[in-house]
Design a protein around this motif. Structure first.
Motif, PDB file in Angstrom:
ATOM      1  N   GLY A   1      21.320 -97.945 -17.460  1.00  0.00           N
ATOM      2  CA  GLY A   1      20.419 -97.103 -18.546  1.00  0.00           C
ATOM      3  C   GLY A   1      20.717 -95.714 -18.236  1.00  0.00           C
ATOM      4  O   GLY A   1      20.701 -95.019 -19.669  1.00  0.00           O
ATOM      5  N   LEU A   2      20.732 -95.250 -17.123  1.00  0.00           N
ATOM      6  CA  LEU A   2      20.925 -93.655 -17.081  1.00  0.00           C
ATOM      7  C   LEU A   2      22.195 -93.204 -17.705  1.00  0.00           C
ATOM      8  O   LEU A   2      22.359 -92.163 -18.307  1.00  0.00           O
ATOM      9  CB  LEU A   2      20.877 -93.234 -15.388  1.00  0.00           C
ATOM     10  N   ALA A   3      23.367 -93.876 -17.444  1.00  0.00           N
ATOM     11  CA  ALA A   3      24.836 -93.622 -17.969  1.00  0.00           C
ATOM     12  C   ALA A   3      24.682 -93.889 -19.410  1.00  0.00           C
ATOM     13  O   ALA A   3      25.364 -92.871 -20.259  1.00  0.00           O
ATOM     14  CB  ALA A   3      25.650 -94.795 -17.360  1.00  0.00           C
ATOM     15  N   ALA A   4      23.914 -94.642 -20.023  1.00  0.00           N
ATOM     16  CA  ALA A   4      23.925 -94.828 -21.584  1.00  0.00           C
ATOM     17  C   ALA A   4      23.002 -93.549 -22.214  1.00  0.00           C
ATOM     18  O   ALA A   4      23.489 -92.908 -23.041  1.00  0.00           O
ATOM     19  CB  ALA A   4      23.044 -95.861 -21.885  1.00  0.00           C
ATOM     20  N   ARG A   5      22.308 -93.192 -21.334  1.00  0.00           N
ATOM     21  CA  ARG A   5      21.220 -91.908 -21.896  1.00  0.00           C
ATOM     22  C   ARG A   5      21.878 -90.746 -21.751  1.00  0.00           C
ATOM     23  O   ARG A   5      22.119 -89.917 -22.893  1.00  0.00           O
ATOM     24  CB  ARG A   5      19.899 -91.907 -20.721  1.00  0.00           C
ATOM     25  N   HIS A   6      22.929 -90.647 -20.834  1.00  0.00           N
ATOM     26  CA  HIS A   6      23.989 -89.476 -20.550  1.00  0.00           C
ATOM     27  C   HIS A   6      24.733 -89.417 -21.857  1.00  0.00           C
ATOM     28  O   HIS A   6      24.932 -88.342 -22.482  1.00  0.00           O
ATOM     29  CB  HIS A   6      24.514 -89.643 -19.354  1.00  0.00           C
ATOM     30  N   LEU A   7      25.452 -90.696 -22.026  1.00  0.00           N
ATOM     31  CA  LEU A   7      26.384 -90.774 -22.971  1.00  0.00           C
ATOM     32  C   LEU A   7      25.937 -90.470 -24.739  1.00  0.00           C
ATOM     33  O   LEU A   7      26.301 -90.054 -25.445  1.00  0.00           O
ATOM     34  CB  LEU A   7      27.105 -91.743 -23.263  1.00  0.00           C
ATOM     35  N   GLU A   8      24.370 -90.797 -24.732  1.00  0.00           N
ATOM     36  CA  GLU A   8      23.919 -90.594 -25.707  1.00  0.00           C
ATOM     37  C   GLU A   8      23.539 -88.998 -26.160  1.00  0.00           C
ATOM     38  O   GLU A   8      23.904 -88.601 -27.367  1.00  0.00           O
ATOM     39  CB  GLU A   8      22.548 -91.272 -26.015  1.00  0.00           C
ATOM     40  N   LEU A   9      23.078 -88.520 -25.017  1.00  0.00           N
ATOM     41  CA  LEU A   9      22.708 -86.904 -25.150  1.00  0.00           C
ATOM     42  C   LEU A   9      23.971 -85.821 -25.233  1.00  0.00           C
ATOM     43  O   LEU A   9      24.077 -84.780 -25.554  1.00  0.00           O
ATOM     44  CB  LEU A   9      21.594 -86.547 -24.280  1.00  0.00           C
ATOM     45  N   LEU A  10      24.890 -86.355 -24.234  1.00  0.00           N
ATOM     46  CA  LEU A  10      26.000 -85.501 -23.932  1.00  0.00           C
ATOM     47  C   LEU A  10      27.377 -86.354 -24.119  1.00  0.00           C
ATOM     48  O   LEU A  10      28.253 -86.633 -22.923  1.00  0.00           O
ATOM     49  CB  LEU A  10      25.872 -84.902 -22.430  1.00  0.00           C
ATOM     50  N   PRO A  11      27.685 -86.703 -25.217  1.00  0.00           N
ATOM     51  CA  PRO A  11      28.694 -87.513 -25.163  1.00  0.00           C
ATOM     52  C   PRO A  11      30.109 -86.939 -24.851  1.00  0.00           C
ATOM     53  O   PRO A  11      31.175 -87.847 -24.264  1.00  0.00           O
ATOM     54  CB  PRO A  11      28.860 -87.946 -26.698  1.00  0.00           C
ATOM     55  N   ASN A  12      30.292 -85.566 -24.791  1.00  0.00           N
ATOM     56  CA  ASN A  12      31.442 -84.991 -24.367  1.00  0.00           C
ATOM     57  C   ASN A  12      31.420 -84.323 -22.840  1.00  0.00           C
ATOM     58  O   ASN A  12      32.531 -83.693 -22.637  1.00  0.00           O
ATOM     59  CB  ASN A  12      31.764 -83.653 -25.525  1.00  0.00           C
ATOM     60  N   THR A  13      30.449 -84.746 -22.387  1.00  0.00           N
ATOM     61  CA  THR A  13      30.369 -84.451 -20.976  1.00  0.00           C
ATOM     62  C   THR A  13      30.745 -85.753 -19.925  1.00  0.00           C
ATOM     63  O   THR A  13      30.303 -86.618 -20.006  1.00  0.00           O
ATOM     64  CB  THR A  13      29.017 -83.925 -20.465  1.00  0.00           C
ATOM     65  N   ARG A  14      31.630 -85.325 -19.067  1.00  0.00           N
ATOM     66  CA  ARG A  14      32.070 -86.450 -18.116  1.00  0.00           C
ATOM     67  C   ARG A  14      30.929 -86.658 -17.028  1.00  0.00           C
ATOM     68  O   ARG A  14      30.182 -85.994 -16.698  1.00  0.00           O
ATOM     69  CB  ARG A  14      33.223 -85.714 -17.124  1.00  0.00           C
ATOM     70  N   LEU A  15      30.877 -88.141 -16.755  1.00  0.00           N
ATOM     71  CA  LEU A  15      29.673 -88.517 -15.794  1.00  0.00           C
ATOM     72  C   LEU A  15      30.550 -89.237 -14.707  1.00  0.00           C
ATOM     73  O   LEU A  15      31.212 -90.252 -15.025  1.00  0.00           O
ATOM     74  CB  LEU A  15      28.824 -89.554 -16.521  1.00  0.00           C
ATOM     75  N   ARG A  16      30.586 -88.638 -13.618  1.00  0.00           N
ATOM     76  CA  ARG A  16      31.169 -89.230 -12.387  1.00  0.00           C
ATOM     77  C   ARG A  16      30.033 -89.546 -11.149  1.00  0.00           C
ATOM     78  O   ARG A  16      29.056 -88.657 -11.158  1.00  0.00           O
ATOM     79  CB  ARG A  16      32.216 -88.026 -11.841  1.00  0.00           C
ATOM     80  N   ALA A  17      30.063 -90.712 -10.757  1.00  0.00           N
ATOM     81  CA  ALA A  17      29.197 -91.062  -9.717  1.00  0.00           C
ATOM     82  C   ALA A  17      29.845 -91.372  -8.474  1.00  0.00           C
ATOM     83  O   ALA A  17      30.862 -92.246  -8.489  1.00  0.00           O
ATOM     84  CB  ALA A  17      28.339 -92.261 -10.362  1.00  0.00           C
ATOM     85  N   GLU A  18      29.519 -90.771  -7.627  1.00  0.00           N
ATOM     86  CA  GLU A  18      29.711 -90.874  -6.048  1.00  0.00           C
ATOM     87  C   GLU A  18      28.788 -91.634  -5.341  1.00  0.00           C
ATOM     88  O   GLU A  18      27.786 -91.297  -5.062  1.00  0.00           O
ATOM     89  CB  GLU A  18      30.336 -89.684  -5.355  1.00  0.00           C
ATOM     90  N   PHE A  19      29.093 -92.773  -4.728  1.00  0.00           N
ATOM     91  CA  PHE A  19      28.283 -93.699  -3.971  1.00  0.00           C
ATOM     92  C   PHE A  19      28.299 -93.038  -2.321  1.00  0.00           C
ATOM     93  O   PHE A  19      29.491 -93.403  -1.551  1.00  0.00           O
ATOM     94  CB  PHE A  19      28.784 -95.024  -4.066  1.00  0.00           C
ATOM     95  N   VAL A  20      27.352 -92.625  -1.933  1.00  0.00           N
ATOM     96  CA  VAL A  20      27.248 -92.060  -0.686  1.00  0.00           C
ATOM     97  C   VAL A  20      26.121 -92.884   0.117  1.00  0.00           C
ATOM     98  O   VAL A  20      24.906 -92.510   0.115  1.00  0.00           O
ATOM     99  CB  VAL A  20      27.053 -90.655  -0.725  1.00  0.00           C
ATOM    100  N   PRO A  21      26.492 -93.994   0.773  1.00  0.00           N
ATOM    101  CA  PRO A  21      25.510 -94.693   1.364  1.00  0.00           C
ATOM    102  C   PRO A  21      24.905 -94.576   2.865  1.00  0.00           C
ATOM    103  O   PRO A  21      23.846 -94.689   3.302  1.00  0.00           O
ATOM    104  CB  PRO A  21      25.960 -96.035   1.553  1.00  0.00           C
ATOM    105  N   VAL A  22      25.716 -93.470   3.306  1.00  0.00           N
ATOM    106  CA  VAL A  22      25.115 -93.080   4.787  1.00  0.00           C
ATOM    107  C   VAL A  22      24.861 -91.560   5.029  1.00  0.00           C
ATOM    108  O   VAL A  22      23.715 -91.421   5.330  1.00  0.00           O
ATOM    109  CB  VAL A  22      26.528 -93.311   5.717  1.00  0.00           C
ATOM    110  N   ASP A  23      25.476 -90.597   5.033  1.00  0.00           N
ATOM    111  CA  ASP A  23      25.273 -89.276   5.271  1.00  0.00           C
ATOM    112  C   ASP A  23      24.761 -88.452   4.319  1.00  0.00           C
ATOM    113  O   ASP A  23      24.262 -87.170   4.445  1.00  0.00           O
ATOM    114  CB  ASP A  23      26.429 -88.639   5.954  1.00  0.00           C
TER     115      ASP A  23
END
Length: 434
Positions: free
Chosen positions: A294-316
């Motif tokens: 849902g968050l990614a879809a909202r981003h692509l709707e409002l900012l279609p030309n902005t790259r969205l990169r998600a880094e998964f950081v479970p520990v530190d």
């Protein structure tokens, strides 16, 4: 904590070929190189104040000299608890130049969190601000970075010729977080691990744009992630007062990139949907837990030309295990998909007996690799030995491999417990094993 726990020699790991420019250096060396190349460039912009690379480098060298005069030894931990980003950057650089280990403490840390961090680290020196000084009474020397008296003393010192004292395989940071029972656990990260993580991000996402914006207070984990990415490229770290100001068009430093967590980015997008004038960033980098569809879809709707990169950081909270870049097609992937491991990071999904599981089978996610912490302090059972004898960091999360080679986080069961968590009796404490 003893100095031996915090300092390691190069013999602890086999040498790595210098294939990438950041891999063989130190964080403070990286900053100094940028300061020599772009001395007048703004390193930190916060409100109406700014700090150039040259001034930050010079002041941190003077402060590092003062730390040595106060008795700081190689590998000694130093608490950094400052009220603004400019002070925090100078403090961290000084600790690193002097060969110490930064122990960042969040601006709003509770008394219990501060006490736990102090006991876990064994730090006897604090770099702080007037606003945070009284919270560290009885903790040894307190150097207050916005006290004019400090800089009258420090400014009279000639930078020690032995500086910098840090080495690539020396510990740079002790990153602390609370366990489920509230007890702190610390993750030790050396310079090389941090530089390798930066190199991987630069290869995959590119160098940081001229400005990197964030809305977190000084010394937070996302701040650390943003600032070193910015400093590696000679960019400006632009500190915003809140998530709703991340797209603010009134500042001279537009958000070429935004670094934040998924929750605060959701708030920023809600505000953006009600705003007519705003900066459109080139990239949004989410650091922390999985990004929802849902968050990614909202981003692509409002900012279609902005790259969205998600880094998964479970520990530190800083060094990522996996990365995922969103497109219109990838939004339809499963909710828990967190992407593929970063270079030099090896992930294993293990069952309750510590055995690796194949594709589609659910177990606890564990990891090893040079771009990750090399040791864990506190947090019983946070390291487990894999089948090949390698020491693995435990995430405390369950997941499974997908057919395309990416990782998917699985939800809790109906009873509120995670699937197939390794039993504590199957774990071992393995300091300095990574």
């Amino acid at each position: 904590m003893t100095t031996d726990q915090l300092t390691r020699t190069g013999a602890a790991r086999p040498p790595r070929p210098a294939a990438r420019p950041l891999a063989a250096g130190t964080l403070d060396g990286l900053f100094t190189a940028t300061a020599r190349h772009r001395p007048g460039a703004v390193a930190v912009h916060e409100g109406q104040q700014h700090l150039t690379y040259a001034r930050a480098d010079a002041r941190s060298a003077q402060l590092a000299t003062a730390l040595l005069r106060e008795g700081l030894q190689l590998g000694d931990p130093v608490i950094v608890h400052c009220s603004d980003h400019r002070q925090s950057v100078v403090a961290q650089l000084a600790v690193l130049k002097a060969g110490g280990v930064c122990v960042p403490v969040g601006r709003d840390a509770s008394p219990r969190q501060r006490e736990g961090t102090a006991l876990l680290s064994g730090a006897h020196m604090v770099l702080c601000s007037l606003a945070t000084r009284d919270r560290w009474q009885g903790r040894g020397p307190r150097l207050v970075l916005d006290d004019p008296a400090l800089w009258r003393w420090v400014g009279a010192l000639r930078a020690d010729r032995s500086l910098p004292l840090s080495g690539p395989t020396d510990a740079a940071y002790l990153l602390t977080a609370a366990e489920g029972d509230g007890e702190p656990v610390g993750h030790l990260v050396d310079h090389r691990a941090w530089c390798l993580a930066l190199a991987a991000r630069t290869v995959q996402a590119g160098s940081a744009p001229p400005a990197v914006s964030l809305a977190e207070k000084a010394t937070g984990t996302r701040t650390l992630s943003a600032m070193w990415w910015a400093f590696a490229a000679g960019s400006t770290l632009s500190a915003r007062p809140s998530a709703t100001a991340l797209f603010d068009a009134t500042t001279g430093h537009g958000p070429g990139a935004i670094v934040c967590g998924p929750e605060e980015y959701a708030r920023a997008l809600d505000h953006l949907g009600r705003t007519e004038s705003y900066h459109r960033p080139r990239m949004t980098l989410l650091v922390g837990g999985p990004c929802s569809a849902g968050l990614a879809a909202r981003h692509l709707e409002l900012l279609p030309n902005t790259r969205l990169r998600a880094e998964f950081v479970p520990v530190d909270g800083v060094l990522p295990w996996t990365v995922r870049e969103f497109t219109q097609e990838s939004v339809a992937e499963p909710e828990g998909a967190v992407g593929a491991p970063l270079p030099d990071v090896r992930l294993t999904v293990m069952d309750a007996l510590g055995r690796p599981l194949g594709t589609g089978r659910t177990g606890e996610i564990c990891a090893t690799g040079r771009p990750l912490p090399f040791d864990v302090i506190g947090g019983r059972g946070r390291i487990v030995l894999g089948g090949d004898g390698a020491a693995l960091l435990r995430s405390g999360l369950t997941g499974r491999w997908r057919l395309d080679g990416t990782l998917e986080i699985t939800p809790r069961t109906s009873r509120g417990r995670r699937h197939t968590i390794l039993h504590p009796l199957d774990t071992v404490a393995a300091p300095n094993a990574l």
